[in-house]
Enzyme design. Structure first.
Site, PDB file in Angstrom:
ATOM      1  N   GLY A  85       2.625   2.496  10.921  1.00  0.00           N
ATOM      2  CA  GLY A  85       3.540   3.625  10.771  1.00  0.00           C
ATOM      3  C   GLY A  85       4.298   3.993  12.023  1.00  0.00           C
ATOM      4  O   GLY A  85       4.980   5.011  12.072  1.00  0.00           O
TER       5      GLY A  85
ATOM      6  N   SER B 182       3.710  -1.851  10.499  1.00  0.00           N
ATOM      7  CA  SER B 182       5.156  -1.835  10.752  1.00  0.00           C
ATOM      8  C   SER B 182       5.859  -3.143  10.447  1.00  0.00           C
ATOM      9  O   SER B 182       6.787  -3.561  11.142  1.00  0.00           O
ATOM     10  CB  SER B 182       5.442  -1.397  12.200  1.00  0.00           C
TER      11      SER B 182
ATOM     12  N   LYS C 202       0.106   4.218  -0.215  1.00  0.00           N
ATOM     13  CA  LYS C 202      -0.569   5.357   0.384  1.00  0.00           C
ATOM     14  C   LYS C 202      -0.352   6.572  -0.537  1.00  0.00           C
ATOM     15  O   LYS C 202      -0.289   6.400  -1.772  1.00  0.00           O
ATOM     16  CB  LYS C 202      -0.082   5.574   1.819  1.00  0.00           C
TER      17      LYS C 202
ATOM     18  N   ASN D  46       0.858  -1.182   0.000  1.00  0.00           N
ATOM     19  CA  ASN D  46       0.000   0.000   0.000  1.00  0.00           C
ATOM     20  C   ASN D  46       0.894   1.230   0.000  1.00  0.00           C
ATOM     21  O   ASN D  46       1.462   1.598   1.025  1.00  0.00           O
ATOM     22  CB  ASN D  46      -0.901  -0.001   1.237  1.00  0.00           C
TER      23      ASN D  46
ATOM     24  N   HIS E  76      -9.394   1.145   5.086  1.00  0.00           N
ATOM     25  CA  HIS E  76      -8.113   1.379   5.772  1.00  0.00           C
ATOM     26  C   HIS E  76      -8.341   2.368   6.917  1.00  0.00           C
ATOM     27  O   HIS E  76      -9.133   3.314   6.798  1.00  0.00           O
ATOM     28  CB  HIS E  76      -7.076   1.915   4.793  1.00  0.00           C
TER      29      HIS E  76
ATOM     30  N   GLU F 106      -6.731   4.786   7.972  1.00  0.00           N
ATOM     31  CA  GLU F 106      -6.514   6.209   7.647  1.00  0.00           C
ATOM     32  C   GLU F 106      -7.737   6.800   6.948  1.00  0.00           C
ATOM     33  O   GLU F 106      -8.086   7.971   7.170  1.00  0.00           O
ATOM     34  CB  GLU F 106      -5.263   6.334   6.767  1.00  0.00           C
TER      35      GLU F 106
ATOM     36  N   GLU G 262      -5.010  -4.852  10.823  1.00  0.00           N
ATOM     37  CA  GLU G 262      -4.052  -3.761  10.984  1.00  0.00           C
ATOM     38  C   GLU G 262      -4.360  -3.025  12.284  1.00  0.00           C
ATOM     39  O   GLU G 262      -5.210  -2.113  12.318  1.00  0.00           O
ATOM     40  CB  GLU G 262      -4.150  -2.776   9.824  1.00  0.00           C
TER      41      GLU G 262
HETATM   42  O1  LIG Z   1      -1.598  -0.419   4.615  1.00  0.00           O
HETATM   43  C1  LIG Z   1      -0.547  -0.557   5.242  1.00  0.00           C
HETATM   44  C2  LIG Z   1      -0.566  -0.377   6.692  1.00  0.00           C
HETATM   45  O2  LIG Z   1      -1.168   0.840   7.009  1.00  0.00           O
HETATM   46  C3  LIG Z   1       0.790  -0.536   7.362  1.00  0.00           C
HETATM   47  O3  LIG Z   1       1.595   0.572   7.097  1.00  0.00           O
HETATM   48  P1  LIG Z   1       3.120   0.495   7.638  1.00  0.00           P
HETATM   49  O4  LIG Z   1       3.720  -0.781   7.075  1.00  0.00           O
HETATM   50  O5  LIG Z   1       3.783   1.737   7.104  1.00  0.00           O
HETATM   51  O6  LIG Z   1       3.029   0.450   9.165  1.00  0.00           O
END
Ligand SMILES: O=C[C@H](O)COP(=O)(O)O
Length: 261
Positions: free
Chosen positions: A181, A220, A13, A11, A103, A105, A175
């Protein structure tokens, strides 16, 4: 025991560019020679068609791998006067096979809810997309012992809205919000506990084969913690944020997902 092909979904983002896409495709072309892992690239929507085209242009070099493209969101509507929105049919039209839905976010900042995510899920499957349904708890929900209730509510609303076979061709991503993050991944034991609950709850509320549904962990994940996470019985790969923006790390994670099972 149903064997489940692991999935590694990246992802991006609101990050990345076409150069990253070229780097990833070049690396997969030269270093991934297995179809034992399903790889999903989820760039920002503006790059979806380009990434799909890159994969098609490199089809020969990518033969023997399984790499698809996914959106990061889709509307609960089919189209119309909804500035900035993207319909599931539009994602399908540019070659997406997957779409991330719900998600955290989007729930936190852009109004996604348990109800609207279930409605988006309906549009995704109606347009032939494989939903990657994100579920997870906040730190306070975990501290209050509400993790399972929070996740159950999302799963149940999807089944209520889409029927008892809703998860026949869907992926779930657990998640925990407190791990996204932050560099503070769930432990393998924490992930396994929640994944096992998700699988058991699916068996209880739906007629889909719960043992066949891939359940990804996200939050993470890095090459430093992935081996133990992916080795868990009910962890079927990962939904990767930050590490998916680094071609070396992301392909390393794909290879770990293969060797973990
Ligand atoms: O979609 C991915 C998740 O939000 C995990 O993000 P991350 O690997 O940066 O913690």
């Amino acid at each position: 025991m149903t064997s489940r092909r692991p999935v590694l979904a990246g992802n991006w983002k609101m990050n990345g560019n076409l150069q990253l896409a070229q780097e990833l495709v070049a690396k997969f072309s030269s270093e991934l020679d297995s179809d034992a892992v399903e790889v999903v690239l989820c760039p920002p929507a503006v790059f979806l068609a380009n990434v799909k085209q890159l994969l098609e242009q490199n089809a020969a070099a990518l033969a023997g791998t399984r790499i698809g493209v996914g959106g990061q969101n889709a509307s609960a509507l089919d189209g119309g006067a909804h500035t900035g929105e993207i319909a599931a049919s539009m994602l399908a039209s540019v070659g997406c096979d997957y779409v991330i839905l719900g998600h955290s976010e989007r729930r936190a900042m852009y109004g996604d809810t348990t109800v609207s995510v279930a409605e988006k899920f309906a549009k995704a499957i109606a347009n032939g997309l494989i939903p990657i349904l994100c579920v997870g708890e906040s730190e306070s929900e975990r501290q209050q012992g509400n993790t399972f209730d929070v996740i159950a509510a999302d799963l149940e609303k999807v089944v209520e809205t889409n029927g008892k076979r809703a998860f026949d061709n869907a992926i779930i991503a657990y998640e925990p919000l407190w791990a996204i993050g932050t560099g503070n991944s769930a432990t393998p034991e924490q992930a396994q506990e929640v994944h096992a609950f998700i699988r058991a709850h699916l068996a209880k509320i739906s007629d889909s084969d719960a043992n066949a549904v891939r359940i990804l962990y996200g939050g993470s994940v890095t090459p430093d913690n992935a081996v133990e996470l992916f080795a868990q019985a009910d962890v079927d790969g990962g939904l990767i944020g930050g590490a998916s923006l680094d071609a070396d790390k992301f392909i390393n994670l794909c290879q770990m997902a293969v060797s973990a099972k």
